[in-house]
Enzyme design. Sequence first.
Site, PDB file in Angstrom:
ATOM      1  N   THR A  55       7.335  -0.540   5.701  1.00  0.00           N
ATOM      2  CA  THR A  55       6.503  -0.738   4.507  1.00  0.00           C
ATOM      3  C   THR A  55       5.120  -1.124   5.005  1.00  0.00           C
ATOM      4  O   THR A  55       4.984  -1.720   6.075  1.00  0.00           O
ATOM      5  CB  THR A  55       7.047  -1.851   3.588  1.00  0.00           C
ATOM      6  OG1 THR A  55       7.215  -3.045   4.353  1.00  0.00           O
ATOM      7  CG2 THR A  55       8.372  -1.454   2.962  1.00  0.00           C
TER       8      THR A  55
ATOM      9  N   ASP B 133       2.626  15.945  13.620  1.00  0.00           N
ATOM     10  CA  ASP B 133       2.977  15.827  12.195  1.00  0.00           C
ATOM     11  C   ASP B 133       1.725  15.804  11.326  1.00  0.00           C
ATOM     12  O   ASP B 133       1.595  14.995  10.407  1.00  0.00           O
ATOM     13  CB  ASP B 133       3.839  14.596  11.943  1.00  0.00           C
ATOM     14  CG  ASP B 133       4.575  14.682  10.604  1.00  0.00           C
ATOM     15  OD1 ASP B 133       4.648  15.784  10.020  1.00  0.00           O
ATOM     16  OD2 ASP B 133       5.064  13.636  10.131  1.00  0.00           O
TER      17      ASP B 133
ATOM     18  N   LYS C  30       1.585  -2.792   8.930  1.00  0.00           N
ATOM     19  CA  LYS C  30       2.750  -1.913   8.897  1.00  0.00           C
ATOM     20  C   LYS C  30       3.935  -2.671   9.468  1.00  0.00           C
ATOM     21  O   LYS C  30       3.943  -3.029  10.645  1.00  0.00           O
ATOM     22  CB  LYS C  30       2.455  -0.636   9.716  1.00  0.00           C
ATOM     23  CG  LYS C  30       3.605   0.335   9.814  1.00  0.00           C
ATOM     24  CD  LYS C  30       3.138   1.703  10.297  1.00  0.00           C
ATOM     25  CE  LYS C  30       4.331   2.627  10.546  1.00  0.00           C
ATOM     26  NZ  LYS C  30       3.910   4.017  10.763  1.00  0.00           N
TER      27      LYS C  30
ATOM     28  N   PHE D 295      10.212   4.473   8.031  1.00  0.00           N
ATOM     29  CA  PHE D 295      10.348   3.471   9.075  1.00  0.00           C
ATOM     30  C   PHE D 295       9.835   2.094   8.690  1.00  0.00           C
ATOM     31  O   PHE D 295      10.144   1.113   9.340  1.00  0.00           O
ATOM     32  CB  PHE D 295       9.568   3.918  10.324  1.00  0.00           C
ATOM     33  CG  PHE D 295      10.104   5.144  10.975  1.00  0.00           C
ATOM     34  CD1 PHE D 295       9.833   6.400  10.464  1.00  0.00           C
ATOM     35  CD2 PHE D 295      10.899   5.040  12.113  1.00  0.00           C
ATOM     36  CE1 PHE D 295      10.333   7.541  11.068  1.00  0.00           C
ATOM     37  CE2 PHE D 295      11.404   6.180  12.720  1.00  0.00           C
ATOM     38  CZ  PHE D 295      11.116   7.429  12.199  1.00  0.00           C
TER      39      PHE D 295
ATOM     40  N   LEU E 219       0.818  -1.218   0.000  1.00  0.00           N
ATOM     41  CA  LEU E 219       0.000   0.000   0.000  1.00  0.00           C
ATOM     42  C   LEU E 219       0.848   1.262   0.000  1.00  0.00           C
ATOM     43  O   LEU E 219       0.460   2.293  -0.532  1.00  0.00           O
ATOM     44  CB  LEU E 219      -0.902   0.036   1.241  1.00  0.00           C
ATOM     45  CG  LEU E 219      -2.036  -0.973   1.327  1.00  0.00           C
ATOM     46  CD1 LEU E 219      -2.665  -0.923   2.713  1.00  0.00           C
ATOM     47  CD2 LEU E 219      -3.075  -0.688   0.256  1.00  0.00           C
TER      48      LEU E 219
HETATM   49  P1  ATP Z   1       6.833   8.199   7.778  1.00  0.00           P
HETATM   50  O1  ATP Z   1       8.171   8.284   7.134  1.00  0.00           O
HETATM   51  O2  ATP Z   1       5.804   9.065   7.076  1.00  0.00           O
HETATM   52  O3  ATP Z   1       6.812   8.355   9.260  1.00  0.00           O
HETATM   53  P2  ATP Z   1       6.040   5.468   8.282  1.00  0.00           P
HETATM   54  O4  ATP Z   1       7.084   4.438   7.961  1.00  0.00           O
HETATM   55  O5  ATP Z   1       5.795   5.798   9.709  1.00  0.00           O
HETATM   56  O6  ATP Z   1       6.316   6.737   7.421  1.00  0.00           O
HETATM   57  P3  ATP Z   1       3.240   5.551   7.593  1.00  0.00           P
HETATM   58  O7  ATP Z   1       3.296   6.992   7.234  1.00  0.00           O
HETATM   59  O8  ATP Z   1       2.472   5.153   8.811  1.00  0.00           O
HETATM   60  O9  ATP Z   1       4.703   4.922   7.629  1.00  0.00           O
HETATM   61  O10 ATP Z   1       2.648   4.714   6.352  1.00  0.00           O
HETATM   62  C1  ATP Z   1       3.272   4.731   5.088  1.00  0.00           C
HETATM   63  C2  ATP Z   1       2.219   4.743   3.997  1.00  0.00           C
HETATM   64  O11 ATP Z   1       1.436   3.547   4.043  1.00  0.00           O
HETATM   65  C3  ATP Z   1       1.198   5.868   4.144  1.00  0.00           C
HETATM   66  O12 ATP Z   1       1.654   7.057   3.553  1.00  0.00           O
HETATM   67  C4  ATP Z   1      -0.006   5.270   3.415  1.00  0.00           C
HETATM   68  O13 ATP Z   1       0.156   5.396   2.012  1.00  0.00           O
HETATM   69  C5  ATP Z   1       0.070   3.805   3.754  1.00  0.00           C
HETATM   70  N1  ATP Z   1      -0.757   3.494   4.938  1.00  0.00           N
HETATM   71  C6  ATP Z   1      -0.426   3.663   6.238  1.00  0.00           C
HETATM   72  N2  ATP Z   1      -1.413   3.289   7.074  1.00  0.00           N
HETATM   73  C7  ATP Z   1      -2.416   2.861   6.283  1.00  0.00           C
HETATM   74  C8  ATP Z   1      -3.747   2.343   6.532  1.00  0.00           C
HETATM   75  N3  ATP Z   1      -4.210   2.191   7.778  1.00  0.00           N
HETATM   76  N4  ATP Z   1      -4.504   2.006   5.460  1.00  0.00           N
HETATM   77  C9  ATP Z   1      -4.030   2.160   4.201  1.00  0.00           C
HETATM   78  N5  ATP Z   1      -2.815   2.641   3.901  1.00  0.00           N
HETATM   79  C10 ATP Z   1      -1.998   2.991   4.911  1.00  0.00           C
HETATM   80 MG    MG Z   2       5.706   7.540  10.849  1.00  0.00          MG
END
Ligand code: ATP
Ligand code: MG
Length: 420
Positions: A34, A152, A50, A32, A27
């Site tokens: 995928t 954020d 996640k 941090f 997705l």
């Molecule tokens: P960041 O560098 O922004 O902190 P991260 O590794 O913490 O990234 P997230 O921002 O939580 O990750 O999620 C990454 C991507 O995954 C989001 O931008 C979105 O496209 C997708 N995503 C996250 N959570 C969901 C969800 N609950 N349902 C659908 N897609 C999601």
């Molecule tokens: Mg994050």
Amino acid sequence: SYRKGGYHAVRIADNFSAGRYIAQKKLGWGQFSTVWLAYDTESSKYVALKIQKSAPQFSQAAIHEIEILSAVAAGDPSNDKCTVRLVDHFKHAGPNGQHLCMVLEFLGDSLLSLIKYNRYKGLEFHRVREISRCILTALDYLHRELRIIHTDLKPENILLCSNINPSKDPIRSGVTPVLERPEGNPNGGVVISSIEKRLKQRAKRAVARISERRIGMGGGVGRTPKPPRILDGIDFTCKVVDFGNACWADSPIAEEIQTRQYRAPEVILQSGYSFAADIWSFACTAFELATGEMMFTPKTGQGFSEDEDHLAMMMEFLGKIPRKIATSGARSKEYFDRYGDLKRIRRLKYGSIDRLLVDKYKFSDADAREFAGFLSPMLDFDPDKRPTAQQCLQHPWLNADSETSRLNAGMNDLEIKAKK
Ligand code: ATP
Ligand code: MG
Ligand code: MG
């Protein structure tokens, strides 16, 4: 990053948590983790999985995020506070190490992709209102009930509850889950539907057309084009996600918080921040939804820093920062002289949000006045004077959908007729 300490490589139909979750398709991803669409065999529902990178600092961050998300879920049993729900969490051992995994309710595209799909033109007011109500409901809950600051808030971190792209919404379109990896197919048997391909191409062409026109017209202001059909049938509820940087108000995580364009002045000046920093980011987000463009896009220039450009832009849109506030932060001396004037950017072109909305974005005078009336208090340089999320929810602009409330808000019949 797919090495020791980094991301976990996933293939379609991979199993997680002793076979409970089955990976369907990627997705998204972030610094941090995928994030994968997965099928939950226990609830027979789709979820977002996640998968955090495995190095200790990422695991630490995941533990913090799980702690916050657990509090968010615990305080909202009916799941109507517009915050993403944590369903489960577990550890997954892979060739790159131990990965903490969070199972979240599956949501749709981000507000950033919505803005893109809408060709970087603003969304219609009724949609901005709907979305604003959701975000403020989330902030009110986080701030008042949990004492959590998100830190954020931005369009990328707000996801629609329904999808723009119907073929991406397996629940609505009734796509059956992939339970086993089909043999001999390198893609793992996932067929991108032709409708998804067509929608993607159409969005690409629309964006290309608009950029051409921008270049041609030198600025691209003009009549607002009809929104593309992709927006039809979306109910516009949304949820706040990405609690990786969130913190409890009594234990701030970092001195520098927020993504640049959504950063509050007290964060730049380092004079201490609290809930009001989220309110600032919300106002920047609402502006972007309504206009299609970011409110502040500061840049480093000859003889001044990005921070100084940012402060200068704030003053050009919102008026001069009161001297007391300008000079009260740990970093104030770097930027301001003792009179409260910027040291390195001297001649400012003062304007207002009203004027900007009318001149650059071609809002009607009444629309500009009302929308600026909603935004301005949230962009007060003094964080203590900004309204709380609860107070913002009471603002007449948010509740001005019906004709009667428009009349109450002081708009005359003719203006209403002209709008139709
Ligand atoms: P960041 O560098 O922004 O902190 P991260 O590794 O913490 O990234 P997230 O921002 O939580 O990750 O999620 C990454 C991507 O995954 C989001 O931008 C979105 O496209 C997708 N995503 C996250 N959570 C969901 C969800 N609950 N349902 C659908 N897609 C999601
Ligand atoms: Mg994050
Ligand atoms: Mg994110």
